[in-house]
Design a protein around this motif. Structure first.
Motif, mmCIF file in Angstrom:
data_model
loop_
_atom_site.group_PDB
_atom_site.id
_atom_site.type_symbol
_atom_site.label_atom_id
_atom_site.label_comp_id
_atom_site.label_asym_id
_atom_site.label_seq_id
_atom_site.Cartn_x
_atom_site.Cartn_y
_atom_site.Cartn_z
ATOM 1 N N LEU A 7 -11.099 1.713 6.178
ATOM 2 C CA LEU A 7 -11.885 1.468 5.224
ATOM 3 C C LEU A 7 -13.145 0.416 5.261
ATOM 4 C CD1 LEU A 7 -9.199 1.828 2.262
ATOM 5 C CD2 LEU A 7 -10.690 3.720 3.126
ATOM 6 N N VAL A 8 -14.016 0.505 4.365
ATOM 7 C CA VAL A 8 -15.081 -0.633 4.729
ATOM 8 C C VAL A 8 -15.490 -1.167 3.343
ATOM 9 C CG1 VAL A 8 -17.572 -0.904 5.421
ATOM 10 C CG2 VAL A 8 -16.060 0.822 6.734
ATOM 11 N N ILE A 9 -15.532 -2.538 3.185
ATOM 12 C CA ILE A 9 -16.086 -3.163 2.186
ATOM 13 C C ILE A 9 -17.613 -3.023 1.922
ATOM 14 C CG2 ILE A 9 -16.002 -5.216 1.011
ATOM 15 C CD1 ILE A 9 -13.599 -3.982 0.511
ATOM 16 N N VAL A 10 -18.174 -2.648 0.894
ATOM 17 C CA VAL A 10 -19.554 -2.833 0.677
ATOM 18 C C VAL A 10 -19.918 -3.389 -0.647
ATOM 19 C CG1 VAL A 10 -20.071 -0.692 1.968
ATOM 20 C CG2 VAL A 10 -19.466 -0.441 -0.646
ATOM 21 N N LYS A 30 -7.542 4.101 -4.596
ATOM 22 C CA LYS A 30 -6.654 5.085 -4.836
ATOM 23 C C LYS A 30 -7.410 6.424 -4.311
ATOM 24 C CE LYS A 30 -3.669 6.761 -8.277
ATOM 25 N NZ LYS A 30 -2.940 6.436 -9.542
ATOM 26 N N ASP A 31 -6.639 7.182 -3.887
ATOM 27 C CA ASP A 31 -7.122 8.437 -3.300
ATOM 28 C C ASP A 31 -7.944 8.586 -2.102
ATOM 29 O OD1 ASP A 31 -5.573 9.922 -4.975
ATOM 30 O OD2 ASP A 31 -7.122 9.958 -6.591
ATOM 31 N N LYS A 32 -8.163 7.521 -1.398
ATOM 32 C CA LYS A 32 -8.758 7.268 -0.237
ATOM 33 C C LYS A 32 -7.971 7.965 1.284
ATOM 34 C CE LYS A 32 -12.413 4.894 -1.589
ATOM 35 N NZ LYS A 32 -13.817 5.501 -1.519
ATOM 36 N N SER A 33 -8.713 8.584 1.829
ATOM 37 C CA SER A 33 -7.960 9.285 3.270
ATOM 38 C C SER A 33 -7.784 8.262 4.093
ATOM 39 C CB SER A 33 -9.013 10.183 3.709
ATOM 40 O OG SER A 33 -8.268 10.629 4.781
ATOM 41 N N THR A 35 0.656 -1.054 -0.154
ATOM 42 C CA THR A 35 0.042 0.016 0.016
ATOM 43 C C THR A 35 0.958 1.208 0.067
ATOM 44 O OG1 THR A 35 -1.815 -1.106 1.219
ATOM 45 C CG2 THR A 35 -1.699 1.223 1.209
ATOM 46 N N GLY A 36 0.877 2.233 -0.723
ATOM 47 C CA GLY A 36 1.553 3.382 -1.086
ATOM 48 C C GLY A 36 0.408 4.353 -0.117
ATOM 49 N N ILE A 37 1.227 5.421 0.571
ATOM 50 C CA ILE A 37 0.525 6.141 1.306
ATOM 51 C C ILE A 37 1.360 7.605 1.344
ATOM 52 C CG2 ILE A 37 -0.644 7.028 3.539
ATOM 53 C CD1 ILE A 37 -1.158 4.176 4.347
ATOM 54 N N SER A 38 0.751 8.538 0.704
ATOM 55 C CA SER A 38 1.456 9.927 0.540
ATOM 56 C C SER A 38 1.760 10.431 1.865
ATOM 57 C CB SER A 38 0.922 10.836 -0.204
ATOM 58 O OG SER A 38 -0.504 11.456 0.236
ATOM 59 N N VAL A 39 2.578 11.494 2.192
ATOM 60 C CA VAL A 39 2.583 12.069 3.566
ATOM 61 C C VAL A 39 1.458 13.033 3.869
ATOM 62 C CG1 VAL A 39 5.222 12.399 3.429
ATOM 63 C CG2 VAL A 39 4.022 14.022 2.418
ATOM 64 N N GLU A 40 0.758 13.254 2.926
ATOM 65 C CA GLU A 40 -0.614 14.255 3.010
ATOM 66 C C GLU A 40 -1.801 13.127 3.351
ATOM 67 O OE1 GLU A 40 0.953 14.082 -0.093
ATOM 68 O OE2 GLU A 40 1.835 16.040 0.058
ATOM 69 N N GLY A 41 -1.623 11.897 3.630
ATOM 70 C CA GLY A 41 -2.538 10.949 4.048
ATOM 71 C C GLY A 41 -3.300 10.304 3.310
ATOM 72 N N LYS A 42 -3.044 10.425 2.047
ATOM 73 C CA LYS A 42 -3.686 9.851 0.977
ATOM 74 C C LYS A 42 -3.080 8.399 0.341
ATOM 75 C CE LYS A 42 -6.940 13.231 0.178
ATOM 76 N NZ LYS A 42 -8.465 13.123 0.285
ATOM 77 N N PRO A 91 -20.251 2.438 -3.461
ATOM 78 C CA PRO A 91 -20.004 3.292 -2.333
ATOM 79 C C PRO A 91 -20.881 4.388 -2.039
ATOM 80 C CG PRO A 91 -18.234 2.442 -3.534
ATOM 81 C CD PRO A 91 -19.089 2.024 -4.125
ATOM 82 N N LYS A 92 -21.130 4.726 -0.831
ATOM 83 C CA LYS A 92 -21.880 6.006 -0.705
ATOM 84 C C LYS A 92 -21.157 6.977 0.227
ATOM 85 C CE LYS A 92 -26.539 4.011 -0.879
ATOM 86 N NZ LYS A 92 -26.303 2.425 -1.586
ATOM 87 N N ASN A 93 -20.181 6.394 0.867
ATOM 88 C CA ASN A 93 -19.294 7.280 1.857
ATOM 89 C C ASN A 93 -17.872 7.132 1.448
ATOM 90 O OD1 ASN A 93 -21.354 8.000 3.544
ATOM 91 N ND2 ASN A 93 -21.555 5.954 4.303
ATOM 92 N N PRO A 94 -17.149 8.098 1.876
ATOM 93 C CA PRO A 94 -15.691 8.229 0.981
ATOM 94 C C PRO A 94 -14.688 7.195 1.618
ATOM 95 C CG PRO A 94 -16.301 10.390 2.352
ATOM 96 C CD PRO A 94 -17.608 9.390 2.315
ATOM 97 N N ASP A 95 -15.200 6.612 2.632
ATOM 98 C CA ASP A 95 -14.412 5.593 3.360
ATOM 99 C C ASP A 95 -14.947 4.029 2.836
ATOM 100 O OD1 ASP A 95 -16.818 5.708 4.801
ATOM 101 O OD2 ASP A 95 -15.833 4.881 6.604
ATOM 102 N N GLU A 96 -15.751 3.878 1.721
ATOM 103 C CA GLU A 96 -16.165 2.675 1.316
ATOM 104 C C GLU A 96 -15.658 2.282 0.198
ATOM 105 O OE1 GLU A 96 -20.757 2.876 3.376
ATOM 106 O OE2 GLU A 96 -20.479 3.456 1.161
ATOM 107 N N VAL A 97 -15.359 1.046 0.017
ATOM 108 C CA VAL A 97 -14.722 0.417 -1.354
ATOM 109 C C VAL A 97 -15.679 -0.663 -1.659
ATOM 110 C CG1 VAL A 97 -12.753 -0.763 -2.329
ATOM 111 C CG2 VAL A 97 -12.344 1.067 -0.572
ATOM 112 N N GLN A 98 -15.952 -0.843 -3.077
ATOM 113 C CA GLN A 98 -16.971 -1.779 -3.506
ATOM 114 C C GLN A 98 -16.286 -3.144 -3.507
ATOM 115 O OE1 GLN A 98 -19.135 -0.910 -6.816
ATOM 116 N NE2 GLN A 98 -20.301 -2.845 -6.929
ATOM 117 N N ALA A 99 -16.660 -4.199 -3.027
ATOM 118 C CA ALA A 99 -16.223 -5.628 -3.032
ATOM 119 C C ALA A 99 -15.958 -6.040 -4.630
ATOM 120 C CB ALA A 99 -16.838 -6.445 -2.230
#
Length: 186
Positions: free
Chosen positions: A143-146, A135-138, A99-106, A150-158
């Motif tokens: 994160l949550v799998i749905v 990508k680009d998730k904060s 997993t790549g994470i930028s210093v900005e937290g993305k 996805p309806k919320n920014p922290d959701e990722v479709q399975a």
């Protein structure tokens, strides 16, 4: 009886010679295998995080599911982000991801580097379409799998038909997020 012993001794000699040859071959190729795996990991880090070079980060790893952490650096030595390798349980065994994470937290990207998932189902975790969903998730929330869009920014479709694998990837990414938030974010 004498023929049986004679055949047994011949078989013992043949298998002993084969074992010596295999052992010798393994000793010759072991370093090359380690080099090849290191190159694959380096390439995967470059895929998930834009940086000029990578350097192993000096960080205490308290969870055996986190394998390593690399700092992505610019040519001037500025930290661009982190590439974190994790392995969590999937359907067919461990799913190892970087997993790549930028210093900005993305999240800048993810890459499945090893898995034993079902071809055509869980193996689809390697597909760019699924990887781009992260990508680009904060890193502010786990994160949550749905199963639906996805309806919320922290959701990722399975992945359809591969919820266990999707959850394994999500768990690996969440481990990276937790490590980033607790030990790497400034």
């Amino acid at each position: 009886m004498g023929d049986t012993i004679k055949l047994g001794i011949i078989l013992l000699i043949i298998t002993s010679i084969a074992a010596v040859i295999l052992g010798f071959s393994n000793s010759i190729t072991a370093d090359k295998i380690v080099e090849a795996e290191a190159m694959v990991s380096e390439e995967a880090r470059r895929e998930v995080l834009t940086a000029d070079k990578f350097e192993k980060a000096d960080v205490q790893l308290d969870d055996e599911r986190i394998h390593d952490v690399y700092k992505g650096l610019s040519d001037s030595g500025e930290i661009m982000g982190y590439a974190i390798t994790t392995a969590t349980s999937g359907y067919g065994g461990n799913v190892e991801i970087i997993t790549g994470i930028s210093v900005e937290g993305k999240i800048t990207g993810i890459k499945v580097v090893k898995h034993q998932e079902t071809p055509g189902l869980g193996a689809n975790a390697q597909n760019q379409e699924f990887r781009d969903r992260f990508k680009d998730k904060s890193t502010e929330k786990e994160l949550v799998i749905v199963k639906s869009a996805p309806k919320n920014p922290d959701e990722v479709q399975a992945i359809t038909g591969a919820t266990i694998t999707s959850n394994a990837v999500k768990s690996g990414v969440n481990l990276a997020i937790e490590l980033f938030n607790t030990k790497l974010a400034k």
